[in-house]
Scaffold this motif. Structure first.
Motif, PDB file in Angstrom:
ATOM      1  N   ASN A  62       0.848  -1.190   0.000  1.00  0.00           N
ATOM      2  CA  ASN A  62       0.000   0.000   0.000  1.00  0.00           C
ATOM      3  C   ASN A  62       0.886   1.242   0.000  1.00  0.00           C
ATOM      4  OD1 ASN A  62      -2.568  -1.367   0.180  1.00  0.00           O
ATOM      5  ND2 ASN A  62      -2.054  -1.835   2.304  1.00  0.00           N
ATOM      6  N   GLY A  63       0.444   2.281  -0.681  1.00  0.00           N
ATOM      7  CA  GLY A  63       1.206   3.527  -0.707  1.00  0.00           C
ATOM      8  C   GLY A  63       2.363   3.532  -1.685  1.00  0.00           C
ATOM      9  N   VAL A  64       2.430   2.518  -2.562  1.00  0.00           N
ATOM     10  CA  VAL A  64       3.507   2.425  -3.540  1.00  0.00           C
ATOM     11  C   VAL A  64       2.893   2.282  -4.928  1.00  0.00           C
ATOM     12  CG1 VAL A  64       5.586   1.193  -4.266  1.00  0.00           C
ATOM     13  CG2 VAL A  64       4.976   1.277  -1.841  1.00  0.00           C
ATOM     14  N   LYS A  65       3.364   3.071  -5.869  1.00  0.00           N
ATOM     15  CA  LYS A  65       2.870   3.000  -7.245  1.00  0.00           C
ATOM     16  C   LYS A  65       4.044   3.139  -8.197  1.00  0.00           C
ATOM     17  CE  LYS A  65      -0.466   5.091 -10.453  1.00  0.00           C
ATOM     18  NZ  LYS A  65      -1.480   6.159 -10.637  1.00  0.00           N
ATOM     19  N   GLY A  66       4.197   2.161  -9.070  1.00  0.00           N
ATOM     20  CA  GLY A  66       5.310   2.200 -10.015  1.00  0.00           C
ATOM     21  C   GLY A  66       6.657   2.215  -9.328  1.00  0.00           C
ATOM     22  N   GLY A  67       6.743   1.602  -8.135  1.00  0.00           N
ATOM     23  CA  GLY A  67       7.990   1.571  -7.394  1.00  0.00           C
ATOM     24  C   GLY A  67       8.284   2.836  -6.610  1.00  0.00           C
ATOM     25  N   ILE A  68       7.392   3.818  -6.632  1.00  0.00           N
ATOM     26  CA  ILE A  68       7.584   5.097  -5.944  1.00  0.00           C
ATOM     27  C   ILE A  68       6.612   5.207  -4.775  1.00  0.00           C
ATOM     28  CG2 ILE A  68       7.436   7.615  -6.203  1.00  0.00           C
ATOM     29  CD1 ILE A  68       8.156   7.277  -9.122  1.00  0.00           C
ATOM     30  N   ILE A  69       7.087   5.743  -3.653  1.00  0.00           N
ATOM     31  CA  ILE A  69       6.224   5.994  -2.502  1.00  0.00           C
ATOM     32  C   ILE A  69       5.279   7.137  -2.852  1.00  0.00           C
ATOM     33  CG2 ILE A  69       6.109   6.619  -0.060  1.00  0.00           C
ATOM     34  CD1 ILE A  69       7.493   3.981  -0.441  1.00  0.00           C
ATOM     35  N   VAL A  70       3.972   6.857  -2.850  1.00  0.00           N
ATOM     36  CA  VAL A  70       2.981   7.895  -3.171  1.00  0.00           C
ATOM     37  C   VAL A  70       2.118   8.247  -1.957  1.00  0.00           C
ATOM     38  CG1 VAL A  70       2.894   7.320  -5.614  1.00  0.00           C
ATOM     39  CG2 VAL A  70       1.352   6.153  -4.038  1.00  0.00           C
ATOM     40  N   ASP A  71       2.130   7.412  -0.934  1.00  0.00           N
ATOM     41  CA  ASP A  71       1.393   7.674   0.311  1.00  0.00           C
ATOM     42  C   ASP A  71       2.281   7.212   1.453  1.00  0.00           C
ATOM     43  OD1 ASP A  71      -0.243   7.589   2.596  1.00  0.00           O
ATOM     44  OD2 ASP A  71      -2.043   7.214   1.404  1.00  0.00           O
ATOM     45  N   LEU A  72       2.907   8.174   2.129  1.00  0.00           N
ATOM     46  CA  LEU A  72       3.908   7.858   3.140  1.00  0.00           C
ATOM     47  C   LEU A  72       3.320   7.072   4.297  1.00  0.00           C
ATOM     48  CD1 LEU A  72       6.923   8.392   3.339  1.00  0.00           C
ATOM     49  CD2 LEU A  72       6.428  10.427   4.691  1.00  0.00           C
ATOM     50  N   ASP A  73       2.138   7.461   4.785  1.00  0.00           N
ATOM     51  CA  ASP A  73       1.523   6.774   5.919  1.00  0.00           C
ATOM     52  C   ASP A  73       1.165   5.333   5.571  1.00  0.00           C
ATOM     53  OD1 ASP A  73       1.737   9.026   7.509  1.00  0.00           O
ATOM     54  OD2 ASP A  73      -0.273   9.753   7.025  1.00  0.00           O
ATOM     55  N   ALA A  74       0.564   5.125   4.388  1.00  0.00           N
ATOM     56  CA  ALA A  74       0.185   3.776   3.983  1.00  0.00           C
ATOM     57  C   ALA A  74       1.410   2.898   3.781  1.00  0.00           C
ATOM     58  CB  ALA A  74      -0.644   3.828   2.698  1.00  0.00           C
ATOM     59  N   ALA A  75       2.455   3.460   3.186  1.00  0.00           N
ATOM     60  CA  ALA A  75       3.685   2.700   2.979  1.00  0.00           C
ATOM     61  C   ALA A  75       4.315   2.326   4.317  1.00  0.00           C
ATOM     62  CB  ALA A  75       4.669   3.506   2.134  1.00  0.00           C
ATOM     63  N   GLU A  76       4.304   3.262   5.256  1.00  0.00           N
ATOM     64  CA  GLU A  76       4.869   2.972   6.588  1.00  0.00           C
ATOM     65  C   GLU A  76       4.131   1.824   7.252  1.00  0.00           C
ATOM     66  OE1 GLU A  76       5.176   5.013  11.010  1.00  0.00           O
ATOM     67  OE2 GLU A  76       4.730   6.277   9.277  1.00  0.00           O
ATOM     68  N   ARG A  77       2.802   1.822   7.188  1.00  0.00           N
ATOM     69  CA  ARG A  77       2.038   0.742   7.810  1.00  0.00           C
ATOM     70  C   ARG A  77       2.356  -0.612   7.177  1.00  0.00           C
ATOM     71  NH1 ARG A  77      -2.025   4.819   7.733  1.00  0.00           N
ATOM     72  NH2 ARG A  77      -2.859   3.995   5.756  1.00  0.00           N
ATOM     73  N   SER A  78       2.497  -0.634   5.861  1.00  0.00           N
ATOM     74  CA  SER A  78       2.815  -1.887   5.180  1.00  0.00           C
ATOM     75  C   SER A  78       4.202  -2.393   5.562  1.00  0.00           C
ATOM     76  CB  SER A  78       2.728  -1.702   3.663  1.00  0.00           C
ATOM     77  OG  SER A  78       1.418  -1.431   3.247  1.00  0.00           O
ATOM     78  N   ILE A  79       5.161  -1.473   5.632  1.00  0.00           N
ATOM     79  CA  ILE A  79       6.522  -1.874   5.994  1.00  0.00           C
ATOM     80  C   ILE A  79       6.564  -2.409   7.414  1.00  0.00           C
ATOM     81  CG2 ILE A  79       8.864  -1.004   6.414  1.00  0.00           C
ATOM     82  CD1 ILE A  79       8.352   0.996   4.092  1.00  0.00           C
ATOM     83  N   ARG A  80       5.895  -1.713   8.344  1.00  0.00           N
ATOM     84  CA  ARG A  80       5.853  -2.191   9.727  1.00  0.00           C
ATOM     85  C   ARG A  80       5.261  -3.604   9.802  1.00  0.00           C
ATOM     86  NH1 ARG A  80       6.500   1.450  13.941  1.00  0.00           N
ATOM     87  NH2 ARG A  80       6.616   3.661  13.335  1.00  0.00           N
ATOM     88  N   LYS A  81       4.178  -3.812   9.074  1.00  0.00           N
ATOM     89  CA  LYS A  81       3.491  -5.096   9.116  1.00  0.00           C
ATOM     90  C   LYS A  81       4.381  -6.230   8.620  1.00  0.00           C
ATOM     91  CE  LYS A  81      -0.624  -7.453   7.298  1.00  0.00           C
ATOM     92  NZ  LYS A  81      -1.851  -7.284   6.469  1.00  0.00           N
ATOM     93  N   VAL A  82       5.040  -6.011   7.496  1.00  0.00           N
ATOM     94  CA  VAL A  82       5.813  -7.099   6.903  1.00  0.00           C
ATOM     95  C   VAL A  82       7.092  -7.376   7.698  1.00  0.00           C
ATOM     96  CG1 VAL A  82       7.197  -5.731   5.259  1.00  0.00           C
ATOM     97  CG2 VAL A  82       6.478  -8.042   4.663  1.00  0.00           C
ATOM     98  N   VAL A  83       7.722  -6.332   8.231  1.00  0.00           N
ATOM     99  CA  VAL A  83       8.931  -6.533   9.031  1.00  0.00           C
ATOM    100  C   VAL A  83       8.597  -7.233  10.345  1.00  0.00           C
ATOM    101  CG1 VAL A  83      10.797  -5.369  10.275  1.00  0.00           C
ATOM    102  CG2 VAL A  83      10.165  -4.609   7.978  1.00  0.00           C
ATOM    103  N   GLU A  84       7.515  -6.828  10.982  1.00  0.00           N
ATOM    104  CA  GLU A  84       7.115  -7.477  12.235  1.00  0.00           C
ATOM    105  C   GLU A  84       6.789  -8.948  12.020  1.00  0.00           C
ATOM    106  OE1 GLU A  84       3.909  -5.125  13.668  1.00  0.00           O
ATOM    107  OE2 GLU A  84       5.196  -3.453  14.334  1.00  0.00           O
ATOM    108  N   SER A  85       6.189  -9.275  10.879  1.00  0.00           N
ATOM    109  CA  SER A  85       5.883 -10.665  10.576  1.00  0.00           C
ATOM    110  C   SER A  85       7.159 -11.498  10.455  1.00  0.00           C
ATOM    111  CB  SER A  85       5.077 -10.746   9.278  1.00  0.00           C
ATOM    112  OG  SER A  85       4.802 -12.083   8.925  1.00  0.00           O
ATOM    113  N   ALA A  86       8.164 -10.967   9.767  1.00  0.00           N
ATOM    114  CA  ALA A  86       9.437 -11.676   9.626  1.00  0.00           C
ATOM    115  C   ALA A  86      10.161 -11.780  10.964  1.00  0.00           C
ATOM    116  CB  ALA A  86      10.313 -10.972   8.598  1.00  0.00           C
ATOM    117  N   GLU A  87      10.119 -10.702  11.766  1.00  0.00           N
ATOM    118  CA  GLU A  87      10.754 -10.728  13.085  1.00  0.00           C
ATOM    119  C   GLU A  87      10.119 -11.783  13.974  1.00  0.00           C
ATOM    120  OE1 GLU A  87      12.259  -6.133  13.837  1.00  0.00           O
ATOM    121  OE2 GLU A  87      10.184  -6.667  14.293  1.00  0.00           O
TER     122      GLU A  87
END
Length: 432
Positions: A62-87
């Motif tokens: 979420n928050g990424v389009k064409g490889g570019i961050i287009v929504d900082l808040d949405a991208a942050e939430r997605s990154i937090r979610k995926v990193v926490e899952s791996a951790e």
């Protein structure tokens, strides 16, 4: 720190490495434990370490389009979610990552630099000087150097030298492949990751990472191209003589196929994706007109039944356009002859039914599907082409010694594009 492009003694230490693949349709985080390898494999001779995955997470991007961050808040939430899952799976907490970049108008250029030797033997310091001189040539306003790699050395204008150290000459030269990108997308990518209380060890171009994980040693040596069909972008990388020599990208990917289906079928994006996966093909067949497909409409009580040939026609138009763009970029690069008939397709888009056959016809080359190689512990779903970039990021530190950067008088992995990325050089010394 200057990392020289020559083999070195193997480290006796291992380390834990975390990578983050930020795509337009999915995010993947992998945590792996690396252990020094006793000897080279027959197929993957450049690998210095064995890699075993101990944690993996993936989610919708979420928050990424064409490889570019287009929504900082949405991208942050997605990154937090995926990193926490791996951790959670690995049972540890990470504080720094290696991440990829596919956008930012990637541009490959070649530069030649020379230094005078006054007839003495070439020493390590001389190689450092000529690499730094080559890196300086690549600096450009509003552009950031992602990779700066030597592709060959020369002594007194005699080229083809692989390791000049210890040889005598009056003049040492180097040819550099420099890959740059726009500064803005890198700044926003770093910002989104920093907001998750993570630091960036290194940003690696997606085409470089994809090629590292899917090309075997013979392909890298003789010359081959890797095409990564991602969700929002399609990237191209070319390798020869064991070196990464060219990259390019077009802002078209598998998600555009989904959008075409959604518009053409007057259905939702979710249903269009399901249609593509379940019934889609880039290659028409005789049975397409006889097989019927039910397409739900935008409202709950609205649906239509159409021949599968209609779906195939929409998919075929977009996939052929994408491959034609890549073919033209490869021909324009001047490396088409180096690639010859050796071409590897990878990325999630390569799994579309009929894609290899269409690629062979349009690109006029032998095509195979590239899957990540040389990593143990991946779950079954992680062994497919869609995870090639993430695995390539794991491989990257093993070949990072090939890189050199010059910024502000010091060579290293520092990127000064509106904020400074954490240096990976010291970490490589510690763990590799």
């Amino acid at each position: 720190m200057t990392i020289l492009p020559f083999p070195r003694q193997r480290s006796t230490r291992g380390g834990v490495l975390t990578v983050l693949d930020i795509g337009s349709t999915k995010l993947t985080c992998i945590i792996a434990r690396l252990k020094p390898r006793d000897g080279d494999g027959e197929v993957l001779k450049g690998r210095t370490h064995q890699m075993r995955v101990i944690g993996i997470g993936h989610c919708r991007s979420n928050g990424v389009k064409g490889g570019i961050i287009v929504d900082l808040d949405a991208a942050e939430r997605s990154i937090r979610k995926v990193v926490e899952s791996a951790e959670h799976m690995a049972g540890l907490t990470v504080d720094s990552i290696i991440v990829n970049l596919a956008a930012g108008r990637l541009k490959s250029e070649s530069f030649v630099a020379h230094v005078d030797l006054a007839g003495h033997e070439v020493e390590t310091g001389d190689v450092s000087r000529v690499l730094s001189a080559g890196a300086k040539l690549a600096e450009e306003a509003e552009r950031t150097v992602l990779h700066s790699l030597p592709t060959g050395f020369s002594l007194d204008e005699e080229s083809g030298i692989t390791d000049p150290r210890g040889m005598v000459a009056d003049r040492l030269g180097v040819t550099m492949h420099v890959l740059t990108g726009d500064a803005g997308p890198l700044r926003n990518l770093e910002l989104a990751i920093n907001r998750c209380h993570l630091s960036v060890e290194r940003i690696v171009a997606t085409p470089y990472a994809s090629g590292l994980s899917t090309l075997v040693d013979d392909e890298v040596s003789m010359g081959a191209a890797c095409i990564d069909l991602g969700g929002g972008t399609t990237t191209l990388s070319v390798f020869q003589n064991g070196r990464f020599i060219h990259a390019d990208a077009v802002a078209v990917g598998g998600h555009h196929v989904t959008l075409d289906l959604a518009r053409g079928m007057s259905t939702s994006i979710e249903e269009a994706e399901r249609l593509k996966v379940m019934h889609g093909s880039a290659l028409p067949s005789a049975a397409d007109d006889r097989e019927l497909v039910t397409v739900p409409g935008l409202s709950s009580d609205d649906s239509t039944t159409i021949p599968r040939s209609v779906v195939t026609k929409i998919i075929r138009a977009r996939t052929e356009e994408t491959l034609e763009l890549i073919r033209d970029r490869l021909n324009a690069s001047g490396h088409a002859g180096i690639v010859g008939k050796r071409l590897v397709l990878t990325g999630g888009g390569s799994q579309l039914n009929g894609m290899p056959e269409v690629a062979r016809r349009i690109l006029g080359r032998n095509v195979r599907i590239g899957r990540p190689l040389g990593v143990s512990g991946l779950p079954e779903m992680g062994k497919g082409p869609a995870f090639a970039t993430a695995v390539g990021l794991l491989i990257y530190p093993q070949v990072a010694r090939f890189e050199t950067r010059q910024r502000g008088g010091t060579a290293g992995f520092a990127t000064q594009a509106g904020g400074r990325f954490a240096r990976v050089g010291a970490w490589l010394r510690e763990s590799f």
